[in-house]
Design an enzyme around this catalytic site. Sequence first.
Site, PDB file in Angstrom:
ATOM      1  N   ARG A  68     -11.561   6.715   9.175  1.00  0.00           N
ATOM      2  CA  ARG A  68     -11.172   5.315   9.278  1.00  0.00           C
ATOM      3  C   ARG A  68     -12.284   4.387   8.777  1.00  0.00           C
ATOM      4  O   ARG A  68     -11.999   3.375   8.128  1.00  0.00           O
ATOM      5  CB  ARG A  68     -10.832   4.976  10.727  1.00  0.00           C
ATOM      6  N   HIS A  77      -8.019  -5.729   0.120  1.00  0.00           N
ATOM      7  CA  HIS A  77      -6.718  -5.047   0.131  1.00  0.00           C
ATOM      8  C   HIS A  77      -5.847  -5.480   1.302  1.00  0.00           C
ATOM      9  O   HIS A  77      -4.635  -5.692   1.149  1.00  0.00           O
ATOM     10  CB  HIS A  77      -6.954  -3.533   0.183  1.00  0.00           C
ATOM     11  N   ASP A  78      -6.430  -5.636   2.475  1.00  0.00           N
ATOM     12  CA  ASP A  78      -5.664  -6.006   3.663  1.00  0.00           C
ATOM     13  C   ASP A  78      -5.084  -7.413   3.590  1.00  0.00           C
ATOM     14  O   ASP A  78      -4.368  -7.827   4.514  1.00  0.00           O
ATOM     15  CB  ASP A  78      -6.538  -5.885   4.915  1.00  0.00           C
ATOM     16  N   ASP A 133      -8.681  -7.312  -4.117  1.00  0.00           N
ATOM     17  CA  ASP A 133      -8.472  -5.902  -3.763  1.00  0.00           C
ATOM     18  C   ASP A 133      -9.381  -5.014  -4.601  1.00  0.00           C
ATOM     19  O   ASP A 133      -9.352  -5.050  -5.832  1.00  0.00           O
ATOM     20  CB  ASP A 133      -7.009  -5.534  -4.010  1.00  0.00           C
ATOM     21  N   SER A 163       0.853  -1.191   0.000  1.00  0.00           N
ATOM     22  CA  SER A 163       0.000   0.000   0.000  1.00  0.00           C
ATOM     23  C   SER A 163       0.894   1.249   0.000  1.00  0.00           C
ATOM     24  O   SER A 163       1.738   1.392  -0.885  1.00  0.00           O
ATOM     25  CB  SER A 163      -0.955  -0.048   1.195  1.00  0.00           C
TER      26      SER A 163
END
Length: 372
Positions: A223, A352-353, A322, A154
């Site tokens: 967040r 994505h994580d 992702d 990232s």
Amino acid sequence: MTPAPPRHPAPLRDGVLRYAGIGSFDLETGGHLPQVTLAYETWGSLNADHSNAVLVAHALTGSTHVARGSSGEDGWWDALVGPGKAVDTDRFFVVAINMLGGCYGSTGPSSTDPQGLPWGSRFPFVTVRDSVRAEARLADLLGIASWHTVLGGSLGGARALEWAVTEPDRVRHCAVIACTAASTAEQIAFGQAQLAAIRLDPDFNGGDYYNGATPAAGLGLARRIAHITYRSEAELEYRFGRSPQEPENPLGSAVPAARGRYAVESYLDHQARKLTARFDANSYLVLTEALMSHDVTRGRGTLQQALAGTTAEFLIAAVDSDRLYFPQQSHDLAAALPRETAVHMISAPIGHDGFLTDAEKIGAPLRERFFA
């Protein structure tokens, strides 16, 4: 001003936060910092010819604590970095640096200026390219002329790529994970919504909030927005679906504001609380702006022209689920490299994580390509 040498505890220990002054610093956009400190941690030992140094770059809200150290505290990439692991700290000297503008020890908005006042709203715009130039000064102080490997995911992937382009003679291997050559319009749009959430918080006070209430609500909302992009639709549906947060009922009131909650709402609230307890809102702004401005071609022509001078061996990796950094963008980056480079696909349903949660799936190709 002559930069101060790094301060190391004695004896040298793994995973201990250290600080190095790198002097005054002029930024790409014209800003200036009269004195910069970078915080960093190390694991392992630098060998006699200084050829075994590995730089691990953190993601947006990550810290320097990549792996477990003498404190016993878990690191955020423990599955990848450590004794006997893919990035073997028995063989390699691993360095993790808190990015300039961050809030884990490096000079950032919450740091004090020469008059002893928090920088706050006066902290200048920092780019990924600036961070690489700052980190290069720290590498000099550590006696590292070139990195065996620079890797990250990232925002960390953006830093790794920029290292290979800005300092081609100092990077022998480069792993760019779940990242692109430049932030896309959609990625910038997601970032802008997060920035607006923070800046519209009544407690933000233009960025000068350090003597009062912090903009926790705005940072928490940022967040929430970000975390939705970090996880896949399939992951959220599998874990939460339309389940209520027990014992509440989402249809339990005729007044919308008094209704119960869905389980996924509670999950996002939890993620927001965790971040606001550990991160500075201004640093979130600075690092998000840096990521939005990420463009390895800036001032360098086409992508092929920008990458033409790289000498590193690359590993480009993407997460197949992702929806923030689409795998095709990794393929586009790989296709522009001067040497044929395949894209390693991390198969992870989480989104994505996945580069964090399924780290073992990037460990095997890293070990094979760079750390055999």
